[in-house]
Write an enzyme that holds these catalytic residues in place. Structure first.
Site, mmCIF file in Angstrom:
data_model
loop_
_atom_site.group_PDB
_atom_site.id
_atom_site.type_symbol
_atom_site.label_atom_id
_atom_site.label_comp_id
_atom_site.label_asym_id
_atom_site.label_seq_id
_atom_site.Cartn_x
_atom_site.Cartn_y
_atom_site.Cartn_z
ATOM 1 N N ASP A 125 -0.335 0.012 -4.484
ATOM 2 C CA ASP A 125 -1.782 0.262 -4.457
ATOM 3 C C ASP A 125 -2.041 1.542 -3.674
ATOM 4 O O ASP A 125 -1.733 1.612 -2.488
ATOM 5 C CB ASP A 125 -2.469 -0.935 -3.775
ATOM 6 C CG ASP A 125 -3.984 -0.831 -3.761
ATOM 7 O OD1 ASP A 125 -4.527 0.208 -4.180
ATOM 8 O OD2 ASP A 125 -4.623 -1.799 -3.315
ATOM 9 N N LYS A 148 0.842 -1.198 0.000
ATOM 10 C CA LYS A 148 0.000 0.000 0.000
ATOM 11 C C LYS A 148 0.873 1.242 0.000
ATOM 12 O O LYS A 148 1.904 1.275 0.689
ATOM 13 C CB LYS A 148 -0.902 0.000 1.237
ATOM 14 C CG LYS A 148 -1.820 -1.215 1.321
ATOM 15 C CD LYS A 148 -2.826 -1.235 0.207
ATOM 16 C CE LYS A 148 -3.764 -2.424 0.320
ATOM 17 N NZ LYS A 148 -4.825 -2.409 -0.691
ATOM 18 N N GLU A 194 -2.024 0.545 -8.597
ATOM 19 C CA GLU A 194 -3.431 0.150 -8.480
ATOM 20 C C GLU A 194 -4.246 1.286 -7.878
ATOM 21 O O GLU A 194 -3.784 1.979 -6.975
ATOM 22 C CB GLU A 194 -3.494 -1.088 -7.583
ATOM 23 C CG GLU A 194 -4.873 -1.643 -7.342
ATOM 24 C CD GLU A 194 -4.816 -2.994 -6.617
ATOM 25 O OE1 GLU A 194 -3.806 -3.716 -6.788
ATOM 26 O OE2 GLU A 194 -5.756 -3.300 -5.867
ATOM 27 N N ASP A 198 -14.127 -7.678 -9.026
ATOM 28 C CA ASP A 198 -14.376 -8.059 -7.641
ATOM 29 C C ASP A 198 -15.660 -8.887 -7.564
ATOM 30 O O ASP A 198 -16.708 -8.467 -8.073
ATOM 31 C CB ASP A 198 -14.499 -6.791 -6.791
ATOM 32 C CG ASP A 198 -14.668 -7.086 -5.319
ATOM 33 O OD1 ASP A 198 -13.750 -6.762 -4.549
ATOM 34 O OD2 ASP A 198 -15.727 -7.625 -4.929
ATOM 35 N N GLU A 233 -11.511 -3.164 -8.083
ATOM 36 C CA GLU A 233 -12.231 -3.626 -6.898
ATOM 37 C C GLU A 233 -13.423 -2.725 -6.578
ATOM 38 O O GLU A 233 -14.361 -3.162 -5.933
ATOM 39 C CB GLU A 233 -11.303 -3.741 -5.694
ATOM 40 C CG GLU A 233 -10.818 -2.432 -5.116
ATOM 41 C CD GLU A 233 -9.971 -2.634 -3.869
ATOM 42 O OE1 GLU A 233 -8.744 -2.700 -4.014
ATOM 43 O OE2 GLU A 233 -10.513 -2.710 -2.756
ATOM 44 N N HIS A 276 -9.413 -8.947 -7.825
ATOM 45 C CA HIS A 276 -9.219 -8.474 -6.464
ATOM 46 C C HIS A 276 -9.679 -9.538 -5.487
ATOM 47 O O HIS A 276 -10.682 -10.207 -5.709
ATOM 48 C CB HIS A 276 -10.058 -7.204 -6.255
ATOM 49 C CG HIS A 276 -10.077 -6.725 -4.828
ATOM 50 N ND1 HIS A 276 -11.229 -6.741 -4.050
ATOM 51 C CD2 HIS A 276 -9.099 -6.234 -4.044
ATOM 52 C CE1 HIS A 276 -10.943 -6.252 -2.854
ATOM 53 N NE2 HIS A 276 -9.671 -5.933 -2.818
#
Lengths: 478, 478
Positions: free
Chosen positions: A262, A234, A288, A338, A315, A365
């Protein structure tokens, strides 16, 4: 004759915020939750005697489905699912599962509920939960894992369950059929390959934003030791911290393993481009969710600016119409659909077909609650019958909350990198243990009742369960 | 000192499906409904003694807001509003209304609830209802109609309440300020003009799909007699019927009045283009919602194909990021933002600024419940302070359900065509009579309790109230 006798919807919440699992730049205190739907029937469950644990089915067949949320508002999704699923009660099970396209149309026919989306937000999440339960029921009734029920369908059957509405400017029914027919050659070889190696995965367990540097380093090393070729971190809260954390990750992973990052929607478009100028030197495979999930043109602009770094999203991409445009606008390199956000297999098949049509790899995802259990079925379907390719494909895996499922996903390295082992039991792998529901049902489960509140801050008098942070190498073969 | 002492949220549903009011190709049985939010305070209401009827405020100041739905699921939106509004209880009224940007940020700060959209669907509709109530409270506290509170703001104040997140690739804060400053010249003249003539409107009352040809002809004639220069019809269910109904409408309207048509999302993109080839000969000003509201690129393709017929959309455009892209892609000729779909003034100001930046006229969607009451404030704001132009602008008006509001909108022809008369009372015109709520609250209002059900079809033992189909010319001046 077997009938759907009732619908039960549960609001299940796990207190993951206590350990910073799932923390990212947008979502700092997620309590991973499921709006969980049970379609009850009066049919005997042939698998009941094989069950590894209490199924809550009382020996009758059920359909179990869910969508994933991160805490507050899960009750709202549950209530929407309750209202949508009501039309299924009293229906004949075999007639129902024989025409899953009709089930989809029945569940989406209510124009009053449609207004609340349309095809997005709460009523789409809840629709996913109900349809996931219906698909689980269909697979259980057929005695097959869902992926096998789907790959056993003819091209016509598969297209008939897909929702192609609003897609004909990009994909007609005939084009969809042509894609599926072109994949009939080599199906068995592709299936044999997956049976041997599993479906390739990457891990996000290492890189949550709330983890310390030491924990990050240790978890990256564990991922390497477990055979992962892809690790995701992240980013997006603070540039200096991102640089420091990516330096650690790259050190541990070395130059050849793949590192993905992400941002969870925190940037405006110009900010995403500027920030990525600094992070590109860590050679990420993809960035992402660089910006709003609704910003198709924004993703396209970011993609043009950050190449050769790829752009991934999905997602929060709320329906097939949005994915169609992401493909048309050449906005993404990876499609991260997702299984709790799209309206189950009916809409997922449409998106897989679109992705195949546009040549974009699908890397679903997962994580959350039960998403890993579901995506393994979707990825197998994609490789065997629709996309037909593993190049550039890798499906997300996050190592938490699987212990609450009766048929949890399993990852293992069988010589071709860490991979999902193909599910073998009937269904969509979406059934939870009744003990887990009784404990984590909100607000009256034993876990939540044991909690007392002081000044608005939750103070638990039972220890927070270790629902995550399991050793990523500790898997038993399926 | 005054405090927000409580929040009350009501699920109010009017049985409009009984008369086919509101029927279109997508929505055949709409029961026009409102998730209605009351922010209760302990401040005295200076306007209480002027009130035309019972306000339910007990002499204390309240903030009244709503979002519009079409029936089932209104309870779900109401529950979401209840959860979102809870953070406002206990807050100081004057501190709150002094920083409406902060109110917006407080109400959108919950990342767990955000997940359920993000920024779309149920949680965005409910956010609109709560914020509409907060803006109503702010205007009442200031003793001004909302449009005046807004046009009295400086450019900096107006930009500070706007949500510009995710827009900076199309509109920076500095560009927004420049637009507002450029509109400072001529403000008073534009306001004087509106005070004299009102804001131009069109009517949709004539053209619901469920109406007979005779009723259509009669209502079109009544619209002409009432001074309307613009009339809108529903299309899209059947091509032959569309041709027949448009022939009638064009006969009555003559060649010079404007005829708009609305397909309510029923077509795929190629189908929209093909259908419009047949309907173009009726010279429609615009085709509204030709396809999925999410299909930005699809709208752009339709627009290129059907020119010089315009393309309009917006009532289901769920947030500013979608509008940004509709503008960037040159997908629409008319921006039909919705005051119950966007997150109130905070997001509407952002969209008005974007529209001004891209030169697209804003013709807000109305009708429903209370939307007309709200859009008049938005259109005045747009002309006086943001867009600064009436060219190509015409705001929707539908003549029903206004009798439930304490400060209903009024349309009149003062020599420049039929127009909204500027609201004069404090607030956002969003307060409903308590009698209406008591009667139509679902499911326990006196109207709904009086209904009995036979075989699933509602059979009322009280007559259906004439909540619509009023004579369009029967307005009293404001």
């Amino acid at each position: 004759m077997a009938t759907i006798t009732g619908v039960r919807v549960e609001d299940v919440r796990f207190p993951t915020s206590a350990t910073a699992d799932g923390s990212d730049a947008m979502n700092k205190d997620a309590d991973y939750s499921a709006a969980y739907v049970v379609l009850e029937t009066d049919a005997p469950d042939p698998a009941a005697s094989d069950s590894a644990g209490p199924s809550g089915s009382g020996g009758t067949l059920g359909g179990y489905g869910l969508t994933f949320t991160i805490g507050r508002g899960n009750d709202i999704v549950a209530e929407a699912a309750r209202q949508q699923a009501a039309v299924l009660v009293g229906r004949d099970v075999d007639e129902l599962v024989a025409d899953m396209g009709a089930v989809y149309r029945d569940l989406t026919a209510d124009s009053q509920l449609r207004w609340l989306g349309p095809e997005k937000g709460v009523v789409h999440l809840s629709l996913a939960a109900v349809l996931n339960a219906a698909w689980d029921l269909a697979a259980r009734r057929a005695g097959k894992p869902l992926w096998r029920l789907l790959v056993d369908m003819t091209p016509e059957q598969l297209v008939d369950v897909a929702d192609l509405r609003y897609l004909s400017d990009a994909l007609t029914r005939d084009e969809a059929l042509a894609i599926l027919r072109s994949r009939e050659a080599g199906r068995q070889e592709r299936l044999d390959h997956l049976e041997r190696t599993g479906y390739p995965v990457y891990t996000t367990s290492a890189g949550w934003l709330g983890y310390s540097d030491d924990k990050l380093r240790r978890l990256c090393q564990e991922a390497v030791d477990a055979g992962y070729q892809h690790v995701k971190l992240k980013v997006g809260a603070n540039l200096d911290e991102d640089v420091r954390r990516l330096t650690i990750a790259r050190e541990v992973l070395g130059p050849d393993r793949n590192l993905m990052i992400d941002a969870n929607q925190v940037w405006d478009v110009p900010q995403a481009i500027e920030w990525m100028r600094e992070l590109a030197r860590f050679d990420p495979l993809w960035i992402e969710e660089p910006t709003s999930p609704d910003d198709i043109l924004g993703h396209a602009a970011v993609r043009r600016a950050v190449a050769p770094v790829g752009v991934a999203t999905g997602e929060h991409c709320h329906n097939r119409v949005m994915f169609k445009q992401l493909f048309q606008a050449e906005a993404i390199d990876y499609c991260q659909l997702d299984t709790g956000r799209l309206a189950s297999i009916n809409e997922i098949v449409a998106v897989l077909l679109l992705a195949a049509r546009f040549g974009v790899p699908v890397c679903p995802h997962a994580g959350g609650v039960g998403l890993c259990e579901m995506v393994q079925h979707v990825s197998v379907l994609d490789y065997v019958a629709i996309g037909g390719d593993l190049t550039g494909r890798v499906t997300e895996y996050v190592d938490h909350l699987h212990e609450h499922f009766t048929d949890p996903c399993v990852v293992a390295d069988r010589g071709a990198g860490t991979a999902y082992v193909l599910p073998a039991l009937p269904g969509y792998s979406t059934q939870m243990y009744e003990e887990s529901i009784d404990r984590f049902r909100f607000p009256d489960g034993t876990y939540w009742v044991g909690e007392t509140s002081v000044g608005g801050a939750p103070v638990r008098d039972t220890p927070v369960p270790d629902t995550s942070v399991r050793d990523t190498s500790g898997h038993v073969p399926h």
